[in-house]
Write a protein that holds these residues in place. Structure first.
Motif, PDB file in Angstrom:
ATOM      1  N   CYS A 217     -43.417 -19.860  92.350  1.00 49.97           N
ATOM      2  CA  CYS A 217     -42.794 -21.143  92.047  1.00 49.97           C
ATOM      3  C   CYS A 217     -41.399 -20.955  91.449  1.00 49.97           C
ATOM      4  O   CYS A 217     -40.727 -21.929  91.132  1.00 49.97           O
ATOM      5  N   VAL A 218     -40.974 -19.701  91.289  1.00 54.55           N
ATOM      6  CA  VAL A 218     -39.714 -19.396  90.605  1.00 54.55           C
ATOM      7  C   VAL A 218     -38.534 -19.442  91.557  1.00 54.55           C
ATOM      8  O   VAL A 218     -37.503 -20.047  91.283  1.00 54.55           O
ATOM      9  N   GLY A 219     -38.663 -18.758  92.710  1.00 53.70           N
ATOM     10  CA  GLY A 219     -37.616 -18.826  93.712  1.00 53.70           C
ATOM     11  C   GLY A 219     -36.760 -17.592  93.821  1.00 53.70           C
ATOM     12  O   GLY A 219     -37.216 -16.456  93.642  1.00 53.70           O
ATOM     13  N   ALA A 220     -35.488 -17.815  94.097  1.00 61.75           N
ATOM     14  CA  ALA A 220     -34.562 -16.761  94.483  1.00 61.75           C
ATOM     15  C   ALA A 220     -34.516 -15.547  93.551  1.00 61.75           C
ATOM     16  O   ALA A 220     -34.495 -14.410  94.029  1.00 61.75           O
ATOM     17  N   PRO A 221     -34.489 -15.718  92.223  1.00 67.94           N
ATOM     18  CA  PRO A 221     -34.339 -14.544  91.356  1.00 67.94           C
ATOM     19  C   PRO A 221     -35.449 -13.512  91.483  1.00 67.94           C
ATOM     20  O   PRO A 221     -35.247 -12.346  91.139  1.00 67.94           O
ATOM     21  N   TYR A 222     -36.612 -13.916  91.973  1.00 70.67           N
ATOM     22  CA  TYR A 222     -37.751 -13.000  92.045  1.00 70.67           C
ATOM     23  C   TYR A 222     -37.941 -12.375  93.434  1.00 70.67           C
ATOM     24  O   TYR A 222     -38.844 -11.551  93.612  1.00 70.67           O
ATOM     25  N   LEU A 223     -37.126 -12.757  94.410  1.00 66.10           N
ATOM     26  CA  LEU A 223     -37.400 -12.348  95.782  1.00 66.10           C
ATOM     27  C   LEU A 223     -37.469 -10.834  95.952  1.00 66.10           C
ATOM     28  O   LEU A 223     -38.453 -10.299  96.495  1.00 66.10           O
ATOM     29  N   ALA A 224     -36.447 -10.127  95.518  1.00 62.16           N
ATOM     30  CA  ALA A 224     -36.403  -8.680  95.736  1.00 62.16           C
ATOM     31  C   ALA A 224     -37.587  -7.984  95.056  1.00 62.16           C
ATOM     32  O   ALA A 224     -38.215  -7.091  95.640  1.00 62.16           O
ATOM     33  N   LYS A 225     -37.910  -8.385  93.837  1.00 63.20           N
ATOM     34  CA  LYS A 225     -39.028  -7.769  93.126  1.00 63.20           C
ATOM     35  C   LYS A 225     -40.362  -8.111  93.791  1.00 63.20           C
ATOM     36  O   LYS A 225     -41.261  -7.277  93.861  1.00 63.20           O
ATOM     37  N   ASN A 226     -40.493  -9.353  94.263  1.00 61.25           N
ATOM     38  CA  ASN A 226     -41.713  -9.729  94.974  1.00 61.25           C
ATOM     39  C   ASN A 226     -41.917  -8.856  96.205  1.00 61.25           C
ATOM     40  O   ASN A 226     -43.020  -8.369  96.473  1.00 61.25           O
ATOM     41  N   CYS A 235     -47.576 -11.246 102.147  1.00 63.78           N
ATOM     42  CA  CYS A 235     -46.690 -12.399 102.273  1.00 63.78           C
ATOM     43  C   CYS A 235     -46.386 -13.014 100.917  1.00 63.78           C
ATOM     44  O   CYS A 235     -47.150 -12.868  99.961  1.00 63.78           O
ATOM     45  N   ILE A 236     -45.249 -13.664 100.853  1.00 61.60           N
ATOM     46  CA  ILE A 236     -44.863 -14.488  99.712  1.00 61.60           C
ATOM     47  C   ILE A 236     -44.921 -15.931 100.162  1.00 61.60           C
ATOM     48  O   ILE A 236     -44.356 -16.286 101.202  1.00 61.60           O
ATOM     49  N   VAL A 237     -45.608 -16.767  99.401  1.00 61.68           N
ATOM     50  CA  VAL A 237     -45.653 -18.193  99.691  1.00 61.68           C
ATOM     51  C   VAL A 237     -44.891 -18.914  98.585  1.00 61.68           C
ATOM     52  O   VAL A 237     -45.272 -18.843  97.410  1.00 61.68           O
ATOM     53  N   TYR A 238     -43.811 -19.580  98.955  1.00 60.94           N
ATOM     54  CA  TYR A 238     -42.983 -20.305  97.996  1.00 60.94           C
ATOM     55  C   TYR A 238     -43.440 -21.754  97.920  1.00 60.94           C
ATOM     56  O   TYR A 238     -43.441 -22.469  98.924  1.00 60.94           O
ATOM     57  N   ARG A 259     -43.706  -5.158 107.418  1.00 63.48           N
ATOM     58  CA  ARG A 259     -44.231  -6.279 108.210  1.00 63.48           C
ATOM     59  C   ARG A 259     -44.595  -7.466 107.310  1.00 63.48           C
ATOM     60  O   ARG A 259     -45.686  -8.032 107.379  1.00 63.48           O
ATOM     61  N   LEU A 260     -43.657  -7.860 106.485  1.00 64.46           N
ATOM     62  CA  LEU A 260     -43.901  -8.903 105.487  1.00 64.46           C
ATOM     63  C   LEU A 260     -43.558 -10.284 106.026  1.00 64.46           C
ATOM     64  O   LEU A 260     -42.793 -10.435 106.975  1.00 64.46           O
ATOM     65  N   ARG A 261     -44.121 -11.310 105.371  1.00 66.46           N
ATOM     66  CA  ARG A 261     -43.859 -12.697 105.727  1.00 66.46           C
ATOM     67  C   ARG A 261     -43.344 -13.462 104.508  1.00 66.46           C
ATOM     68  O   ARG A 261     -43.877 -13.306 103.413  1.00 66.46           O
ATOM     69  N   LEU A 262     -42.336 -14.280 104.724  1.00 62.72           N
ATOM     70  CA  LEU A 262     -41.847 -15.215 103.708  1.00 62.72           C
ATOM     71  C   LEU A 262     -42.152 -16.617 104.203  1.00 62.72           C
ATOM     72  O   LEU A 262     -41.704 -17.006 105.292  1.00 62.72           O
ATOM     73  N   ILE A 263     -42.900 -17.392 103.415  1.00 61.52           N
ATOM     74  CA  ILE A 263     -43.375 -18.698 103.863  1.00 61.52           C
ATOM     75  C   ILE A 263     -43.027 -19.762 102.827  1.00 61.52           C
ATOM     76  O   ILE A 263     -43.302 -19.589 101.633  1.00 61.52           O
ATOM     77  N   GLY A 264     -42.434 -20.837 103.283  1.00 54.35           N
ATOM     78  CA  GLY A 264     -42.200 -21.993 102.424  1.00 54.35           C
ATOM     79  C   GLY A 264     -43.294 -23.022 102.650  1.00 54.35           C
ATOM     80  O   GLY A 264     -43.703 -23.259 103.793  1.00 54.35           O
ATOM     81  N   SER A 265     -43.775 -23.635 101.564  1.00 49.95           N
ATOM     82  CA  SER A 265     -44.927 -24.524 101.699  1.00 49.95           C
ATOM     83  C   SER A 265     -44.842 -25.698 100.739  1.00 49.95           C
ATOM     84  O   SER A 265     -44.585 -25.519  99.550  1.00 49.95           O
ATOM     85  N   THR A 266     -45.037 -26.892 101.274  1.00 52.03           N
ATOM     86  CA  THR A 266     -45.275 -28.078 100.446  1.00 52.03           C
ATOM     87  C   THR A 266     -46.484 -28.794 101.034  1.00 52.03           C
ATOM     88  O   THR A 266     -46.756 -28.691 102.233  1.00 52.03           O
ATOM     89  N   MET A 267     -47.207 -29.517 100.208  1.00 43.23           N
ATOM     90  CA  MET A 267     -48.394 -30.215 100.692  1.00 43.23           C
ATOM     91  C   MET A 267     -48.180 -31.717 100.813  1.00 43.23           C
ATOM     92  O   MET A 267     -48.761 -32.370 101.684  1.00 43.23           O
ATOM     93  N   ARG A 268     -47.349 -32.286  99.972  1.00 44.30           N
ATOM     94  CA  ARG A 268     -47.217 -33.742  99.944  1.00 44.30           C
ATOM     95  C   ARG A 268     -46.785 -34.320 101.280  1.00 44.30           C
ATOM     96  O   ARG A 268     -47.231 -35.402 101.680  1.00 44.30           O
TER      97      ARG A 268
END
Length: 331
Positions: A217-226, A235-238, A259-268
């Motif tokens: 839920c943090v975003g850009a600052p954590y990407l490289a460490k994630n 995978c990372i789910v944002y 072979r990683l995945r970056l995924i953006g997700s909202t439910m509303r």
């Protein structure tokens, strides 16, 4: 009916208790007389003007609730609900009010083991964690999941869901007190991101492969460490970007090599049909835990509906551990 509204986006002080028209019941819907509603970070974002409701949804804040069935639409399957029954619902809006109308597929009977306040704070946070860790992330027993914001409503429910499925959790939180609360709640490891090298600790704890899913839920600052913490095929789910959404650099070789995945997700913004199917699958996968009250939300603090301003201020200050609840029972 009474509801919390605001005339223009702004700080929590823009929220006010007003009288509005009750919602019109559609044939496929259930009218719920509200008892309690959970406060979610998305509510704060909408209040700030940055998260408008989807087309056709109520502009009133509130994405989950508990209450009693007051009226049943003509197209709701006979016998599925009865007037007077206690239920809990996943909403697209409208929770901060005395009544709400919602598609019957997004409604579950509230477990007897849960209080009104607990049931009112279960659906949005729990289904957010369920959707993103299990349905999108594909986490399964024996794996490890990294959860940022472990003390939030979503974070605490993510810990509970993973524990029930035999998944070890590594979580970050913003104070030593919250770290200890996360561990007590069932996290396998917990780290204070303000004072510890959380990424180094995650890599050490998740040896040899790394974590399989990151819920961020943090975003850009954590990407490289994630990315560094992820196991191959992970995978990372944002689900938010509270600390920033713009990434200046991304090493694509890391994604390709592991072979990683970056995924953006909202439910509303998902369709009613999608949400109803998700509710059904969740209820089936965790029916035993729901019945026993083992997915009981952590209730941080309960406010009367008219004190929504104080509830939002508490959430924005990051003082909560678990769910903040609004109750209509005092109106």
């Amino acid at each position: 009916m009474k509801a919390i509204t605001f005339d223009a986006p702004g700080e929590p002080s823009v929220l006010k208790l007003t009288t509005v028209d009750a919602p019109q019941l559609k044939p496929h819907e259930i009218r719920i007389k509200m008892k309690s509603a959970g406060v979610n970070r998305a509510d704060c974002t909408q209040r700030e003007g940055n998260y408008p409701p989807p087309a056709g949804a109520s502009p009133i804040l509130g994405l989950e609730c508990c209450g009693t069935v007051q009226e049943i639409g003509a197209e709701v399957p006979a016998g599925s609900f009865k007037v007077g029954e206690r239920v809990m619902a996943l909403l697209s809006g409208g929770g901060y009010a005395e009544e709400v109308c919602i598609d019957a597929g997004c409604v579950l009977h509230a477990p007897e083991a849960l209080s009104d306040h607990e049931a009112g704070g279960l659906m949005e946070a729990t289904l957010t964690a369920y959707l993103n860790i299990f349905e999108i992330g594909g986490a399964r027993s024996g794996q490890m999941v990294l959860i940022h914001g472990g003390g939030s409503g979503v974070g605490t429910q993510a810990i509970a869901l993973c524990k029930a499925q035999g998944i070890r959790t590594l979580v970050t939180a913003g104070s030593d007190e919250k770290v200890q609360q996360c561990l007590k709640h069932g996290a396998t490891w917990a780290f204070n991101y303000k004072t510890e090298d959380w990424a180094g600790n995650v890599k050490l704890s998740a040896k040899p492969a790394g974590v399989h899913v990151v819920l961020d839920c943090v975003g850009a600052p954590y990407l490289a460490k994630n990315l560094d913490c992820l196991a191959p095929d992970g995978c990372i789910v944002y689900i938010s970007a509270l600390a920033g959404a713009i990434v200046k650099e991304l090493d694509l070789w890391v994604l390709m090599r592991k072979r990683l995945r970056l995924i953006g997700s909202t439910m509303r913004s998902r369709s009613v049909a999608f949400k109803a199917a998700l509710v059904r699958k969740f209820a089936e996968d965790f029916k035993t835990e729901l019945r026993r009250g083992e997915l009981r939300p952590v209730v941080d603090k309960v406010y009367p509906l008219e004190s929504a301003e104080s509830a939002h201020a508490r959430m924005q200050a990051g003082r909560n551990f678990g769910k903040i609840i609004l109750t209509t029972t005092l109106l």
